[in-house]
Design a protein around this motif. Structure first.
Motif, PDB file in Angstrom:
ATOM      1  N   LEU A 101      -1.290   6.425  10.045  1.00 24.55           N
ATOM      2  CA  LEU A 101      -2.261   5.773   9.413  1.00 24.55           C
ATOM      3  C   LEU A 101      -3.854   6.505   9.642  1.00 24.55           C
ATOM      4  CD1 LEU A 101      -1.818   1.962  10.207  1.00 24.55           C
ATOM      5  CD2 LEU A 101      -1.595   3.104   8.075  1.00 24.55           C
TER       6      LEU A 101
ATOM      7  N   ARG B 162      -7.427   2.161   9.510  1.00 26.37           N
ATOM      8  CA  ARG B 162      -7.485   3.682   9.809  1.00 26.37           C
ATOM      9  C   ARG B 162      -8.005   3.670  11.290  1.00 26.37           C
ATOM     10  NH1 ARG B 162      -7.320   8.161   6.827  1.00 26.37           N
ATOM     11  NH2 ARG B 162      -7.872  10.025   7.630  1.00 26.37           N
TER      12      ARG B 162
ATOM     13  N   ALA C 144       0.443   5.542   0.957  1.00 25.62           N
ATOM     14  CA  ALA C 144      -0.299   6.572   1.551  1.00 25.62           C
ATOM     15  C   ALA C 144       0.235   7.851   1.478  1.00 25.62           C
ATOM     16  CB  ALA C 144      -0.676   6.530   2.961  1.00 25.62           C
TER      17      ALA C 144
ATOM     18  N   TYR D 120       4.220   0.902   2.274  1.00 25.02           N
ATOM     19  CA  TYR D 120       3.958  -0.158   3.370  1.00 25.02           C
ATOM     20  C   TYR D 120       4.449  -1.476   2.674  1.00 25.02           C
ATOM     21  CZ  TYR D 120       1.708   3.436   6.054  1.00 25.02           C
ATOM     22  OH  TYR D 120       1.420   4.414   7.127  1.00 25.02           O
TER      23      TYR D 120
ATOM     24  N   THR E 197      -4.851  -1.145   0.431  1.00 28.30           N
ATOM     25  CA  THR E 197      -5.867  -0.915   1.885  1.00 28.30           C
ATOM     26  C   THR E 197      -5.098  -0.952   3.098  1.00 28.30           C
ATOM     27  OG1 THR E 197      -7.560  -2.272   0.640  1.00 28.30           O
ATOM     28  CG2 THR E 197      -7.902  -2.200   3.147  1.00 28.30           C
ATOM     29  N   LEU E 198      -5.496  -0.186   3.758  1.00 28.88           N
ATOM     30  CA  LEU E 198      -4.786   0.166   5.191  1.00 28.88           C
ATOM     31  C   LEU E 198      -5.686   0.408   6.187  1.00 28.88           C
ATOM     32  CD1 LEU E 198      -1.938   2.645   4.078  1.00 28.88           C
ATOM     33  CD2 LEU E 198      -1.509   0.365   4.787  1.00 28.88           C
TER      34      LEU E 198
ATOM     35  N   GLN F 202      -3.841   9.591   3.945  1.00 30.10           N
ATOM     36  CA  GLN F 202      -4.745   9.328   2.896  1.00 30.10           C
ATOM     37  C   GLN F 202      -4.098   8.133   2.069  1.00 30.10           C
ATOM     38  OE1 GLN F 202      -5.208  12.617   0.066  1.00 30.10           O
ATOM     39  NE2 GLN F 202      -6.339  11.464  -1.420  1.00 30.10           N
ATOM     40  N   THR F 203      -4.880   7.073   2.134  1.00 28.47           N
ATOM     41  CA  THR F 203      -4.511   5.904   1.337  1.00 28.47           C
ATOM     42  C   THR F 203      -4.722   6.220  -0.068  1.00 28.47           C
ATOM     43  OG1 THR F 203      -4.898   4.337   3.194  1.00 28.47           O
ATOM     44  CG2 THR F 203      -4.769   3.391   1.259  1.00 28.47           C
TER      45      THR F 203
ATOM     46  N   ALA G  75       0.918  -1.259  -0.046  1.00 28.83           N
ATOM     47  CA  ALA G  75       0.079   0.144   0.009  1.00 28.83           C
ATOM     48  C   ALA G  75       0.908   1.343   0.131  1.00 28.83           C
ATOM     49  CB  ALA G  75      -0.984  -0.127   1.223  1.00 28.83           C
TER      50      ALA G  75
END
Length: 267
Positions: free
Chosen positions: A131, A143, A24, A45, A140-141, A135-136, A22
């Motif tokens: 996190l 929150r 961000a 990530y 997918t992360l 803003q991702t 991911a």
């Protein structure tokens, strides 16, 4: 290229690197507090391992550091780059390590680390804060929220560090008239107190840049202008600094519904 399109261009290139799960956007650009000159902060990530040589292979000019080059803690390296005439910071984030800090935070557990350019150091939950505030862009992360257990534990730890910092400054520097050392201690104690205030409120922190403003402690600037190498003057400054911290702690305890600070007990 517009600022709207730019972060997705970078995210696409970073997300295509091996083991990256991911990407961000962080910092002021993600939170809408940036200026036209603000840097762009990206976190990639990864799981398992990440080879910075793959990032170098993109060909963006700048400095790409190895894993662990930034102290080997939760901030485990990154790069300073120029992309499309913009200053860009890329941070490496081990997703397994970040998820571990999320779990620890739920239990009210974390640790403190030194980090260059951060006077008060950083808490390990900073990567969780990223996190929560970022803003991702790709992948997918989670929150995460600010757990109640972490609010209490972090408030207590930072408060106690501030108390100890000022007590040491009083014993080691006031009587000797060491204005420079005392001023440094005041700055550190103010930032530690700001961490405590924001933790009590359940507000995430990712750096020290606006920490004093957010905690209502910018008044420390005016107090520190009176510093000079005279023990009596330093003692008066210490009293004034503590008075400001008392007010900030009182508000944090009330607004955050946290347990009472020892500063408040001294009123």
């Amino acid at each position: 290229m517009t600022d709207t399109d730019f972060p997705y261009l970078v995210a696409d290139r970073l997300a295509a690197l091996p083991h990256v799960h991911a990407v961000a956007l962080g910092g002021s650009r993600a939170q809408g507090t940036h200026t036209p000159d603000s840097d762009w902060d990206f976190a990639l990530y990864y799981r398992g391992t990440f080879d910075p040589e793959h990032l170098r292979g993109i060909g963006w000019p700048g400095e790409v550091c190895e894993l662990g080059a930034w102290g080997g803690g939760v901030f485990n390296g990154g790069a300073w780059l120029t992309i499309e005439d913009r200053h860009v910071d890329v941070h490496y984030r081990d997703l397994d390590a970040v998820e571990h800090e999320i779990d620890r935070g739920e239990q009210g557990r974390f640790h403190w680390e030194p980090l260059m350019f951060h006077l008060a150091g950083i808490p390990s939950y900073l990567v969780v804060a990223e996190l929560a505030l970022g803003q991702t862009l790709r992948g997918t992360l989670p929150r995460p929220g600010f757990p109640a257990a972490l609010r209490s534990a972090a408030h207590t730890m930072w408060r106690d560090r501030a108390v100890r910092t000022l007590r040491y400054a009083e014993g080691a520097h006031v009587a000797r008239g060491h204005a420079t050392e005392f001023g440094g201690a005041v700055a550190v104690a103010a930032l530690e107190s700001a961490h405590a205030v924001l933790a009590a409120r359940g507000e995430w922190v990712t750096n020290e840049k606006r920490l004093l403003e957010r905690a209502g402690l910018r008044e420390i600037d005016e107090i520190r202008t009176e510093l000079r190498g005279d023990p009596a003057a330093l003692a008066r400054t210490l009293t004034a600094v503590e008075a400001v911290l008392v007010g900030a702690m009182r508000c944090a305890v009330r607004d955050g519904n946290n347990r009472e600070s020892p500063y408040a007990a001294d009123e």
